[in-house]
Design a protein around this motif. Structure first.
Motif, PDB file in Angstrom:
ATOM      1  N   ALA A  89      26.319 -31.529  -1.528  1.00 15.72           N
ATOM      2  CA  ALA A  89      26.073 -30.418  -0.602  1.00 15.72           C
ATOM      3  C   ALA A  89      24.583 -30.242  -0.347  1.00 15.72           C
ATOM      4  O   ALA A  89      24.152 -30.045   0.800  1.00 15.72           O
ATOM      5  CB  ALA A  89      26.676 -29.135  -1.174  1.00 15.72           C
ATOM      6  N   ASN A  90      23.767 -30.328  -1.402  1.00  9.40           N
ATOM      7  CA  ASN A  90      22.318 -30.212  -1.232  1.00  9.40           C
ATOM      8  C   ASN A  90      21.766 -31.372  -0.419  1.00  9.40           C
ATOM      9  O   ASN A  90      20.909 -31.188   0.456  1.00  9.40           O
ATOM     10  CB  ASN A  90      21.638 -30.183  -2.597  1.00  9.40           C
ATOM     11  N   ALA A  91      22.234 -32.579  -0.724  1.00  4.95           N
ATOM     12  CA  ALA A  91      21.730 -33.763  -0.026  1.00  4.95           C
ATOM     13  C   ALA A  91      22.036 -33.683   1.464  1.00  4.95           C
ATOM     14  O   ALA A  91      21.189 -34.016   2.308  1.00  4.95           O
ATOM     15  CB  ALA A  91      22.354 -35.022  -0.627  1.00  4.95           C
ATOM     16  N   ILE A  92      23.240 -33.236   1.809  1.00  7.14           N
ATOM     17  CA  ILE A  92      23.616 -33.107   3.225  1.00  7.14           C
ATOM     18  C   ILE A  92      22.785 -32.023   3.900  1.00  7.14           C
ATOM     19  O   ILE A  92      22.287 -32.208   5.019  1.00  7.14           O
ATOM     20  CB  ILE A  92      25.124 -32.801   3.345  1.00  7.14           C
ATOM     21  N   ALA A  93      22.637 -30.885   3.224  1.00  4.98           N
ATOM     22  CA  ALA A  93      21.927 -29.750   3.824  1.00  4.98           C
ATOM     23  C   ALA A  93      20.466 -30.068   4.111  1.00  4.98           C
ATOM     24  O   ALA A  93      19.891 -29.543   5.066  1.00  4.98           O
ATOM     25  CB  ALA A  93      22.025 -28.534   2.900  1.00  4.98           C
ATOM     26  N   TYR A  94      19.854 -30.935   3.298  1.00  5.94           N
ATOM     27  CA  TYR A  94      18.428 -31.212   3.461  1.00  5.94           C
ATOM     28  C   TYR A  94      18.163 -32.577   4.114  1.00  5.94           C
ATOM     29  O   TYR A  94      17.053 -33.090   4.034  1.00  5.94           O
ATOM     30  CB  TYR A  94      17.732 -31.133   2.108  1.00  5.94           C
ATOM     31  N   SER A  95      19.176 -33.160   4.752  1.00  7.23           N
ATOM     32  CA  SER A  95      19.014 -34.457   5.416  1.00  7.23           C
ATOM     33  C   SER A  95      18.995 -34.288   6.926  1.00  7.23           C
ATOM     34  O   SER A  95      19.712 -33.439   7.473  1.00  7.23           O
ATOM     35  CB  SER A  95      20.163 -35.400   5.031  1.00  7.23           C
ATOM     36  N   PRO A  96      18.204 -35.082   7.618  1.00  9.54           N
ATOM     37  CA  PRO A  96      18.183 -35.012   9.094  1.00  9.54           C
ATOM     38  C   PRO A  96      19.424 -35.656   9.694  1.00  9.54           C
ATOM     39  O   PRO A  96      20.114 -36.460   9.045  1.00  9.54           O
ATOM     40  CB  PRO A  96      16.915 -35.796   9.452  1.00  9.54           C
ATOM     41  N   GLN A  97      19.721 -35.311  10.930  1.00  4.29           N
ATOM     42  CA  GLN A  97      20.862 -35.903  11.625  1.00  4.29           C
ATOM     43  C   GLN A  97      20.678 -37.414  11.753  1.00  4.29           C
ATOM     44  O   GLN A  97      19.572 -37.909  11.952  1.00  4.29           O
ATOM     45  CB  GLN A  97      21.021 -35.277  13.013  1.00  4.29           C
TER      46      GLN A  97
END
Length: 402
Positions: free
Chosen positions: A275-283
């Motif tokens: 969840a953290n990795a997705i939230a802080y990753s660019p599109q």
């Protein structure tokens, strides 16, 4: 003077010097023994034995401030027998007790062992021992202060985090009441209430999970857990979040690895990292989950190509409610408890979590856990497999399987 006379003279001088050295060393030994005897006579019988058994730093001082006897822990604060007490605040405490004849306790922050960069919070108590001696006990309460501060911060942060969704629900309920004649508005406000209720439920659930992991009781009902199932469940639970953020989830590494633990806790821990990795990753970027076996340890690594974590934040990133990016975390609905749950989950399973990160390049969180052999179909595990392999080998030698 002839050469033989010079030689004899030199030998005589050497003998005199040697005798002087012997006398000097003997005098030093006698002086030390006398000082030790005087100290033992000055300190009441049994006091030195009591000091030797103490875990706290303690010492006995005479009227001049000279340290006569110490506990083993006293050396951590630079207090040694035969020396004068160096710390001015401790000297003042001892002096005031000698004048009053009673006892006194003060909380001080003093350096330990002369290291000025490591001040310790201590509770120092001085008590008069007759007319000439003073007992000083120093208890290091730095860790207790830290735990108290953590508890206070936890209560304050929890109250703050709960206040936001509860306040939002209250305001939205009032808005629904005002817009009772407008079905469209009611539906919109109801959807927002549902979202805030979900956020409230997530926060309380994580608080309960963290409380369970931090309790003194160990995890109960441990069983062999397939990491393939843990990874699959975590990826499935966060597939919608990844699609919404236009982030690709990638699974790689070893398969068929097992650990002893609680499957639900491990799924939650890996899910928090995802969840953290997705939230802080660019599109358009990727988030990878990999498993690697390293001897008796299995590593679960979650890697992103996101914004990374600054060096100043890496030491505190696993603290409860700590957010490296406060504004972004609130926008993404983060509670600030996810990484703390990951850390305690790993520790409860006999492992640890490591972090690699570079600002602008991304982060990798690696959970390291003790590996176990895959259980057999009858649940007996590796030992049964070894027996079966040995039996098959015997039968082969006997020509049964030829």
């Amino acid at each position: 003077m002839t050469s033989p006379h010079i030689a004899l003279f030199a030998l005589a001088i050497g003998a005199i010097i040697g005798a002087g050295l012997v006398l000097l060393v003997g005098w030093a030994y006698r002086a030390r023994a006398q000082a030790a005897e005087e100290t033992s006579q000055a300190v009441p019988a049994g006091t030195i034995d009591v000091l030797a058994s103490m875990d706290d730093a303690a010492c006995v001082l005479d009227a001049s401030g000279l340290v006569l006897a110490v506990s083993q822990a006293a050396t951590r604060f630079g207090i040694e027998a035969g020396a004068v007490l160096e710390n001015a605040e401790l000297r003042q405490l001892v002096r005031s007790v000698r004048q009053s004849g009673g006892s006194a306790t003060e909380t001080l922050r003093i350096s330990r062992g002369g290291v000025r960069l490591d001040p310790r919070l201590v509770s120092a108590r001085a008590s008069a021992m007759g007319a000439r001696l003073t007992l000083l006990i120093i208890r290091d309460v730095t860790e207790r202060e830290r735990l108290d501060q953590m508890r206070n911060d936890f209560v304050a942060n929890t109250s703050h985090e709960l206040k936001t969704p509860v306040g939002a629900v209250t305001l939205l309920a009032e808005a629904i009441e005002s817009a009772a004649d407008d079905p469209e508005q009611v539906r919109r406000f109801a959807a927002r209430i549902q979202a805030e209720a979900g956020r409230l439920g997530q926060l309380t659930g994580r608080i309960m999970s963290l409380s369970r992991l931090q309790s003194s009781d160990g995890l109960s009902g441990l069983r062999p857990v397939s990491l393939d199932e843990v990874i699959a469940s975590s990826l499935e639970a966060h597939a919608v979040q990844a699609d919404s953020a236009a982030v690709e989830l990638v699974r790689g590494g070893d398969r068929g690895t097992w650990v002893l633990g609680d499957a639900q806790i491990l799924i939650e821990a890996v899910g928090n990292l995802l969840a953290n990795a997705i939230a802080y990753s660019p599109q358009g970027s990727r988030v990878g989950v990999g498993v690697r076996v390293e001897g008796e340890v299995v590593e679960i690594a979650v890697t992103d190509q996101g914004i990374g974590i600054a060096e100043a934040d890496r030491e505190r990133i696993f603290e409860r409610f700590y957010r490296a990016d406060e504004a972004r975390s609130r926008r993404t609905g983060g509670t600030g408890l996810g990484l703390s749950i990951v850390k305690h989950a790993a520790q409860r399973h006999g492992g640890e979590v490591r972090l690699w990160s570079r600002p602008g390049r991304g982060s990798t969180f690696t959970v390291r856990l003790p590996r176990i052999e895959a259980p057999s179909a009858d649940g007996t595990g590796k030992k049964k497999k070894k027996k079966r392999a040995k039996k098959d080998a015997t039968r082969t030698r006997n020509g049964e399987n030829a």
